[in-house]
Design a protein around this motif. Structure first.
Motif, PDB file in Angstrom:
ATOM      1  N   UNK A   1      -7.168  -3.224  27.243  1.00  0.00           N
ATOM      2  CA  UNK A   1      -6.222  -2.095  27.439  1.00  0.00           C
ATOM      3  C   UNK A   1      -5.168  -2.299  26.408  1.00  0.00           C
ATOM      4  N   UNK A   2      -4.634  -3.419  26.005  1.00  0.00           N
ATOM      5  CA  UNK A   2      -3.710  -3.884  25.196  1.00  0.00           C
ATOM      6  C   UNK A   2      -4.136  -3.521  23.737  1.00  0.00           C
ATOM      7  N   UNK A   3      -5.360  -3.786  23.451  1.00  0.00           N
ATOM      8  CA  UNK A   3      -6.205  -3.390  22.152  1.00  0.00           C
ATOM      9  C   UNK A   3      -6.211  -1.948  21.716  1.00  0.00           C
ATOM     10  N   UNK A   4      -6.763  -1.158  22.932  1.00  0.00           N
ATOM     11  CA  UNK A   4      -6.704   0.222  22.872  1.00  0.00           C
ATOM     12  C   UNK A   4      -5.219   0.857  22.390  1.00  0.00           C
ATOM     13  N   UNK A   5      -4.069   0.316  23.415  1.00  0.00           N
ATOM     14  CA  UNK A   5      -2.749   0.725  23.063  1.00  0.00           C
ATOM     15  C   UNK A   5      -2.414   0.684  21.900  1.00  0.00           C
ATOM     16  N   UNK A   6      -2.547  -0.794  21.046  1.00  0.00           N
ATOM     17  CA  UNK A   6      -2.248  -1.098  19.908  1.00  0.00           C
ATOM     18  C   UNK A   6      -2.885  -0.031  18.763  1.00  0.00           C
ATOM     19  N   UNK A   7      -4.095  -0.235  18.828  1.00  0.00           N
ATOM     20  CA  UNK A   7      -4.886   0.899  17.997  1.00  0.00           C
ATOM     21  C   UNK A   7      -4.456   2.246  18.103  1.00  0.00           C
ATOM     22  N   UNK A   8      -4.217   2.946  19.351  1.00  0.00           N
ATOM     23  CA  UNK A   8      -3.756   4.077  19.388  1.00  0.00           C
ATOM     24  C   UNK A   8      -2.334   4.362  18.703  1.00  0.00           C
ATOM     25  N   UNK A   9      -1.623   3.327  18.726  1.00  0.00           N
ATOM     26  CA  UNK A   9      -0.235   3.559  18.107  1.00  0.00           C
ATOM     27  C   UNK A   9      -0.400   3.471  16.609  1.00  0.00           C
ATOM     28  N   UNK A  10      -1.579   3.182  16.126  1.00  0.00           N
ATOM     29  CA  UNK A  10      -1.873   3.230  14.573  1.00  0.00           C
ATOM     30  C   UNK A  10      -2.065   4.674  14.171  1.00  0.00           C
ATOM     31  N   UNK A  11      -2.845   5.658  14.932  1.00  0.00           N
ATOM     32  CA  UNK A  11      -3.111   6.849  14.657  1.00  0.00           C
ATOM     33  C   UNK A  11      -2.117   7.901  14.169  1.00  0.00           C
ATOM     34  N   UNK A  12      -2.358   8.566  13.187  1.00  0.00           N
ATOM     35  CA  UNK A  12      -1.433   9.645  12.721  1.00  0.00           C
ATOM     36  C   UNK A  12      -1.485  10.709  13.470  1.00  0.00           C
ATOM     37  N   UNK A  13      -0.409  11.466  13.763  1.00  0.00           N
ATOM     38  CA  UNK A  13      -0.452  12.748  14.521  1.00  0.00           C
ATOM     39  C   UNK A  13      -0.885  13.876  13.591  1.00  0.00           C
ATOM     40  N   UNK A  14      -1.260  14.883  14.446  1.00  0.00           N
ATOM     41  CA  UNK A  14      -1.707  16.003  13.464  1.00  0.00           C
ATOM     42  C   UNK A  14      -0.584  16.350  12.468  1.00  0.00           C
ATOM     43  N   UNK A  15       0.630  16.298  12.890  1.00  0.00           N
ATOM     44  CA  UNK A  15       1.557  16.955  11.864  1.00  0.00           C
ATOM     45  C   UNK A  15       1.805  15.868  10.756  1.00  0.00           C
ATOM     46  N   UNK A  16       1.547  14.413  11.081  1.00  0.00           N
ATOM     47  CA  UNK A  16       1.744  13.742   9.793  1.00  0.00           C
ATOM     48  C   UNK A  16       0.517  13.769   9.015  1.00  0.00           C
TER      49      UNK A  16
END
Length: 53
Positions: free
Chosen positions: A20-35
């Motif tokens: 769960x922590x790994x998924x949260x931390x990896x998801x936080x690295x993703x760019x938004x569509x706007x970015x």
């Protein structure tokens, strides 16, 4: 933004990994569509959070 059939995979091997922590931390690295739409000319002006660039 369509990218065809491109795909990347990461494999983590280890003991006591909190999925769960790994998924949260990896998801936080993703760019938004706007970015993403800003493009690489803008991305290169951002600070490198890993300090490798």
């Amino acid at each position: 933004m369509p990218v065809g059939d491109c795909r990347q995979e990461l494999v983590f091997i280890g003991q006591s990994i909190d999925p769960s922590r790994l998924h949260r931390e990896l998801d936080a690295c993703l760019l938004t569509t706007a970015e993403i739409e800003l493009g690489p000319d803008v991305w290169t002006t951002w600070s490198d959070p890993l300090g490798v660039g």
